[in-house]
Write a protein that holds these residues in place. Structure first.
Motif, PDB file in Angstrom:
ATOM      1  N   LEU A 116       1.885  -7.623   0.124  1.00  0.00           N
ATOM      2  CA  LEU A 116       2.086  -8.425  -1.086  1.00  0.00           C
ATOM      3  C   LEU A 116       1.439  -9.804  -0.948  1.00  0.00           C
ATOM      4  O   LEU A 116       0.840 -10.315  -1.897  1.00  0.00           O
ATOM      5  CB  LEU A 116       3.583  -8.581  -1.375  1.00  0.00           C
ATOM      6  CG  LEU A 116       4.316  -7.339  -1.869  1.00  0.00           C
ATOM      7  CD1 LEU A 116       5.824  -7.558  -1.829  1.00  0.00           C
ATOM      8  CD2 LEU A 116       3.868  -6.956  -3.273  1.00  0.00           C
ATOM      9  N   LYS A 117       1.572 -10.397   0.238  1.00  0.00           N
ATOM     10  CA  LYS A 117       0.975 -11.715   0.478  1.00  0.00           C
ATOM     11  C   LYS A 117      -0.546 -11.663   0.489  1.00  0.00           C
ATOM     12  O   LYS A 117      -1.202 -12.630   0.117  1.00  0.00           O
ATOM     13  CB  LYS A 117       1.430 -12.279   1.830  1.00  0.00           C
ATOM     14  CG  LYS A 117       2.764 -12.919   1.831  1.00  0.00           C
ATOM     15  CD  LYS A 117       3.088 -13.681   3.097  1.00  0.00           C
ATOM     16  CE  LYS A 117       2.177 -13.482   4.267  1.00  0.00           C
ATOM     17  NZ  LYS A 117       2.567 -14.184   5.485  1.00  0.00           N
ATOM     18  N   SER A 118      -1.102 -10.546   0.920  1.00  0.00           N
ATOM     19  CA  SER A 118      -2.541 -10.460   1.134  1.00  0.00           C
ATOM     20  C   SER A 118      -3.348 -10.333  -0.150  1.00  0.00           C
ATOM     21  O   SER A 118      -4.540 -10.613  -0.155  1.00  0.00           O
ATOM     22  CB  SER A 118      -2.870  -9.283   2.053  1.00  0.00           C
ATOM     23  OG  SER A 118      -2.700  -8.046   1.381  1.00  0.00           O
ATOM     24  N   ASN A 119      -2.710  -9.909  -1.233  1.00  0.00           N
ATOM     25  CA  ASN A 119      -3.457  -9.656  -2.463  1.00  0.00           C
ATOM     26  C   ASN A 119      -2.532  -9.877  -3.660  1.00  0.00           C
ATOM     27  O   ASN A 119      -1.513  -9.194  -3.782  1.00  0.00           O
ATOM     28  CB  ASN A 119      -3.983  -8.218  -2.448  1.00  0.00           C
ATOM     29  CG  ASN A 119      -4.862  -7.894  -3.632  1.00  0.00           C
ATOM     30  OD1 ASN A 119      -4.725  -8.455  -4.714  1.00  0.00           O
ATOM     31  ND2 ASN A 119      -5.763  -6.952  -3.439  1.00  0.00           N
ATOM     32  N   PRO A 120      -2.905 -10.781  -4.563  1.00  0.00           N
ATOM     33  CA  PRO A 120      -2.045 -11.051  -5.725  1.00  0.00           C
ATOM     34  C   PRO A 120      -1.934  -9.876  -6.702  1.00  0.00           C
ATOM     35  O   PRO A 120      -1.065  -9.870  -7.567  1.00  0.00           O
ATOM     36  CB  PRO A 120      -2.703 -12.259  -6.395  1.00  0.00           C
ATOM     37  CG  PRO A 120      -4.109 -12.246  -5.923  1.00  0.00           C
ATOM     38  CD  PRO A 120      -4.097 -11.611  -4.557  1.00  0.00           C
ATOM     39  N   ASN A 121      -2.788  -8.878  -6.547  1.00  0.00           N
ATOM     40  CA  ASN A 121      -2.749  -7.711  -7.428  1.00  0.00           C
ATOM     41  C   ASN A 121      -1.885  -6.573  -6.886  1.00  0.00           C
ATOM     42  O   ASN A 121      -1.681  -5.585  -7.566  1.00  0.00           O
ATOM     43  CB  ASN A 121      -4.163  -7.201  -7.689  1.00  0.00           C
ATOM     44  CG  ASN A 121      -4.998  -8.238  -8.387  1.00  0.00           C
ATOM     45  OD1 ASN A 121      -4.546  -8.901  -9.315  1.00  0.00           O
ATOM     46  ND2 ASN A 121      -6.217  -8.430  -7.924  1.00  0.00           N
ATOM     47  N   VAL A 122      -1.401  -6.724  -5.670  1.00  0.00           N
ATOM     48  CA  VAL A 122      -0.558  -5.692  -5.061  1.00  0.00           C
ATOM     49  C   VAL A 122       0.871  -5.858  -5.568  1.00  0.00           C
ATOM     50  O   VAL A 122       1.370  -6.974  -5.667  1.00  0.00           O
ATOM     51  CB  VAL A 122      -0.602  -5.800  -3.520  1.00  0.00           C
ATOM     52  CG1 VAL A 122       0.418  -4.872  -2.877  1.00  0.00           C
ATOM     53  CG2 VAL A 122      -1.995  -5.505  -3.010  1.00  0.00           C
ATOM     54  N   GLU A 123       1.500  -4.732  -5.900  1.00  0.00           N
ATOM     55  CA  GLU A 123       2.875  -4.744  -6.376  1.00  0.00           C
ATOM     56  C   GLU A 123       3.705  -3.730  -5.600  1.00  0.00           C
ATOM     57  O   GLU A 123       3.198  -2.682  -5.189  1.00  0.00           O
ATOM     58  CB  GLU A 123       2.936  -4.398  -7.871  1.00  0.00           C
ATOM     59  CG  GLU A 123       2.277  -5.440  -8.747  1.00  0.00           C
ATOM     60  CD  GLU A 123       2.441  -5.146 -10.226  1.00  0.00           C
ATOM     61  OE1 GLU A 123       2.808  -4.010 -10.597  1.00  0.00           O
ATOM     62  OE2 GLU A 123       2.198  -6.063 -11.014  1.00  0.00           O
ATOM     63  N   GLU A 124       4.975  -4.042  -5.429  1.00  0.00           N
ATOM     64  CA  GLU A 124       5.918  -3.122  -4.788  1.00  0.00           C
ATOM     65  C   GLU A 124       6.106  -1.924  -5.708  1.00  0.00           C
ATOM     66  O   GLU A 124       6.316  -2.074  -6.912  1.00  0.00           O
ATOM     67  CB  GLU A 124       7.246  -3.840  -4.559  1.00  0.00           C
ATOM     68  CG  GLU A 124       8.378  -2.971  -4.101  1.00  0.00           C
ATOM     69  CD  GLU A 124       8.146  -2.275  -2.784  1.00  0.00           C
ATOM     70  OE1 GLU A 124       7.791  -1.088  -2.821  1.00  0.00           O
ATOM     71  OE2 GLU A 124       8.328  -2.902  -1.736  1.00  0.00           O
ATOM     72  N   SER A 125       6.025  -0.722  -5.149  1.00  0.00           N
ATOM     73  CA  SER A 125       6.153   0.477  -5.978  1.00  0.00           C
ATOM     74  C   SER A 125       7.544   1.106  -5.913  1.00  0.00           C
ATOM     75  O   SER A 125       7.799   2.094  -6.595  1.00  0.00           O
ATOM     76  CB  SER A 125       5.095   1.515  -5.587  1.00  0.00           C
ATOM     77  OG  SER A 125       5.246   1.887  -4.242  1.00  0.00           O
ATOM     78  N   ASN A 126       8.443   0.539  -5.139  1.00  0.00           N
ATOM     79  CA  ASN A 126       9.816   1.032  -5.072  1.00  0.00           C
ATOM     80  C   ASN A 126      10.458   0.888  -6.453  1.00  0.00           C
ATOM     81  O   ASN A 126      10.441  -0.190  -7.046  1.00  0.00           O
ATOM     82  CB  ASN A 126      10.603   0.221  -4.026  1.00  0.00           C
ATOM     83  CG  ASN A 126      12.002   0.725  -3.806  1.00  0.00           C
ATOM     84  OD1 ASN A 126      12.692   1.118  -4.735  1.00  0.00           O
ATOM     85  ND2 ASN A 126      12.424   0.691  -2.564  1.00  0.00           N
ATOM     86  N   ILE A 127      11.051   1.970  -6.949  1.00  0.00           N
ATOM     87  CA  ILE A 127      11.618   1.949  -8.307  1.00  0.00           C
ATOM     88  C   ILE A 127      12.725   0.915  -8.471  1.00  0.00           C
ATOM     89  O   ILE A 127      12.988   0.461  -9.582  1.00  0.00           O
ATOM     90  CB  ILE A 127      12.128   3.339  -8.739  1.00  0.00           C
ATOM     91  CG1 ILE A 127      13.230   3.838  -7.816  1.00  0.00           C
ATOM     92  CG2 ILE A 127      10.998   4.325  -8.822  1.00  0.00           C
ATOM     93  CD1 ILE A 127      13.965   5.067  -8.321  1.00  0.00           C
ATOM     94  N   PHE A 128      13.371   0.524  -7.384  1.00  0.00           N
ATOM     95  CA  PHE A 128      14.421  -0.484  -7.474  1.00  0.00           C
ATOM     96  C   PHE A 128      13.865  -1.885  -7.732  1.00  0.00           C
ATOM     97  O   PHE A 128      14.608  -2.797  -8.063  1.00  0.00           O
ATOM     98  CB  PHE A 128      15.290  -0.485  -6.218  1.00  0.00           C
ATOM     99  CG  PHE A 128      16.096   0.776  -6.079  1.00  0.00           C
ATOM    100  CD1 PHE A 128      17.197   1.005  -6.888  1.00  0.00           C
ATOM    101  CD2 PHE A 128      15.733   1.746  -5.160  1.00  0.00           C
ATOM    102  CE1 PHE A 128      17.933   2.168  -6.778  1.00  0.00           C
ATOM    103  CE2 PHE A 128      16.471   2.911  -5.032  1.00  0.00           C
ATOM    104  CZ  PHE A 128      17.568   3.127  -5.847  1.00  0.00           C
TER     105      PHE A 128
END
Length: 85
Positions: free
Chosen positions: A19-31
């Motif tokens: 998440l820190k390495s790329n502003p376009n990355v998002e957590e995919s965990n449904i929670f």
């Protein structure tokens, strides 16, 4: 349970670093669907609440499946983190 907690700790670390390495990355965990970029504290808190409840209520076959899936998640997180170079 040692590997279960170990691999989930690696999941938190690799998720946070990805998440820190790329502003376009998002957590995919449904929670985290309403918060796709959780903080390290939110990730740790989530695991601290869920893992004891979940981990102690599954049988050994289910534990093997969970450990396999989370291992694959950690590998994927690490590959996302590596793409920053």
């Amino acid at each position: 349970y040692t590997y279960f907690y170990f691999i989930h700790a690696l999941d938190v670390i690799t998720t946070y670093e990805a998440l820190k390495s790329n502003p376009n990355v998002e957590e995919s965990n449904i929670f985290f669907k309403n918060n796709p970029r959780p903080s390290l504290g939110e990730l740790v808190l989530f695991k601290a609440i869920v893992l004891p409840l979940f981990g102690h209520n599954i049988d050994s076959t289910q534990m093997t499946v969970v450990n396999t899936v989370i291992t694959a998640v950690v590998i994927d997180n690490y590959s996302i983190y590596q793409k920053r170079f």
